[in-house]
Write a protein that holds these residues in place. Structure first.
Motif, PDB file in Angstrom:
ATOM      1  N   VAL A  44       0.860  -1.180   0.000  1.00  0.00           N
ATOM      2  CA  VAL A  44       0.000   0.000   0.000  1.00  0.00           C
ATOM      3  C   VAL A  44       0.896   1.229   0.000  1.00  0.00           C
ATOM      4  O   VAL A  44       1.837   1.324   0.788  1.00  0.00           O
ATOM      5  N   ASN A  45       0.592   2.163  -0.879  1.00  0.00           N
ATOM      6  CA  ASN A  45       1.269   3.453  -0.917  1.00  0.00           C
ATOM      7  C   ASN A  45       0.241   4.466  -1.408  1.00  0.00           C
ATOM      8  O   ASN A  45       0.110   4.718  -2.607  1.00  0.00           O
ATOM      9  N   TRP A  46      -0.526   5.039  -0.485  1.00  0.00           N
ATOM     10  CA  TRP A  46      -1.670   5.886  -0.807  1.00  0.00           C
ATOM     11  C   TRP A  46      -1.489   7.238  -0.142  1.00  0.00           C
ATOM     12  O   TRP A  46      -1.027   7.324   1.006  1.00  0.00           O
ATOM     13  N   ARG A  47      -1.861   8.288  -0.848  1.00  0.00           N
ATOM     14  CA  ARG A  47      -1.755   9.653  -0.320  1.00  0.00           C
ATOM     15  C   ARG A  47      -2.877  10.482  -0.925  1.00  0.00           C
ATOM     16  O   ARG A  47      -3.173  10.364  -2.114  1.00  0.00           O
ATOM     17  N   LYS A  48      -3.492  11.339  -0.112  1.00  0.00           N
ATOM     18  CA  LYS A  48      -4.582  12.178  -0.613  1.00  0.00           C
ATOM     19  C   LYS A  48      -4.695  13.440   0.233  1.00  0.00           C
ATOM     20  O   LYS A  48      -4.442  13.410   1.434  1.00  0.00           O
ATOM     21  N   GLU A  49      -5.088  14.518  -0.411  1.00  0.00           N
ATOM     22  CA  GLU A  49      -5.309  15.782   0.296  1.00  0.00           C
ATOM     23  C   GLU A  49      -6.807  16.046   0.383  1.00  0.00           C
ATOM     24  O   GLU A  49      -7.545  15.831  -0.577  1.00  0.00           O
ATOM     25  N   PHE A  50      -7.227  16.520   1.554  1.00  0.00           N
ATOM     26  CA  PHE A  50      -8.616  16.881   1.791  1.00  0.00           C
ATOM     27  C   PHE A  50      -8.673  18.365   2.152  1.00  0.00           C
ATOM     28  O   PHE A  50      -7.737  18.893   2.745  1.00  0.00           O
ATOM     29  N   THR A  83     -13.879  17.003   6.275  1.00  0.00           N
ATOM     30  CA  THR A  83     -14.109  16.221   5.059  1.00  0.00           C
ATOM     31  C   THR A  83     -13.266  14.939   5.068  1.00  0.00           C
ATOM     32  O   THR A  83     -13.698  13.916   4.541  1.00  0.00           O
ATOM     33  N   LEU A  84     -12.081  15.011   5.653  1.00  0.00           N
ATOM     34  CA  LEU A  84     -11.268  13.800   5.826  1.00  0.00           C
ATOM     35  C   LEU A  84     -12.029  12.775   6.651  1.00  0.00           C
ATOM     36  O   LEU A  84     -12.151  11.612   6.275  1.00  0.00           O
ATOM     37  N   ASP A  85     -12.542  13.198   7.795  1.00  0.00           N
ATOM     38  CA  ASP A  85     -13.264  12.296   8.689  1.00  0.00           C
ATOM     39  C   ASP A  85     -14.509  11.743   8.011  1.00  0.00           C
ATOM     40  O   ASP A  85     -14.817  10.553   8.130  1.00  0.00           O
ATOM     41  N   SER A  86     -15.216  12.576   7.270  1.00  0.00           N
ATOM     42  CA  SER A  86     -16.410  12.140   6.580  1.00  0.00           C
ATOM     43  C   SER A  86     -16.094  11.074   5.529  1.00  0.00           C
ATOM     44  O   SER A  86     -16.859  10.119   5.366  1.00  0.00           O
ATOM     45  N   ALA A  87     -14.979  11.225   4.846  1.00  0.00           N
ATOM     46  CA  ALA A  87     -14.616  10.298   3.769  1.00  0.00           C
ATOM     47  C   ALA A  87     -13.959   9.018   4.248  1.00  0.00           C
ATOM     48  O   ALA A  87     -14.123   7.966   3.629  1.00  0.00           O
ATOM     49  N   THR A  88     -13.214   9.079   5.344  1.00  0.00           N
ATOM     50  CA  THR A  88     -12.434   7.907   5.760  1.00  0.00           C
ATOM     51  C   THR A  88     -12.917   7.271   7.049  1.00  0.00           C
ATOM     52  O   THR A  88     -12.409   6.204   7.423  1.00  0.00           O
TER      53      THR A  88
END
Length: 143
Positions: free
Chosen positions: A121-127, A132-137
């Protein structure tokens, strides 16, 4: 001129086999492998390193998540593991916990590196903000 007298002690003869046995025992005691409890887990069991950082890396925090979380490092480990299991390890497919958020722009960047169920796994994302981070993850990045 003073005379120094050396004192002689009687030597005891020790058979070579006894010396070898004692030496081997001492070497084994001092060179023994560390106990299994202190060995690091095998690479497949190390799990994921999850991080959250603020805008321009003004702050950063992280936690290691392994499922099951036998070390108790993630405060919501069971729920995070359940969410990742549901998404089959795909962070873009996390079910999240949708809720309303303000449109305040205070970006946060999250990343996940390591392995999930043996796969890399190598995942990165900006919120746009922490809400919105909490809502999505959901619980995965709640630490």
């Amino acid at each position: 001129m003073p005379v120094h007298h050396r004192r002689r002690t009687a030597g005891v003869a020790v058979p070579a086999a006894v010396v070898a046995t004692v030496s081997a025992a001492l070497a084994g005691a001092f060179c023994a492998a560390p106990a299994r409890a202190t060995e690091p887990p095998p690479p497949a069991a190390q799990g994921l390193l999850l991080t959250i950082s603020g805008d321009h890396d003004t702050w950063i925090r992280g936690v290691r998540l392994s499922c099951p979380d036998v070390y108790g490092r993630h405060p919501h480990a069971a729920a995070a593991c359940d969410a990742l299991t549901w998404a089959r390890g795909d962070f873009d497919a996390l079910p999240g916990e949708p809720h309303a958020c303000t449109r305040q722009y205070d970006p946060v960047t999250v990343s996940a590196t390591g392995n999930w169920r043996g796969g890399p796994v190598n995942w990165r994302k900006e919120f746009p903000n922490a809400c919105t981070l909490d809502s999505a993850t959901g619980p995965v990045f709640r630490f």
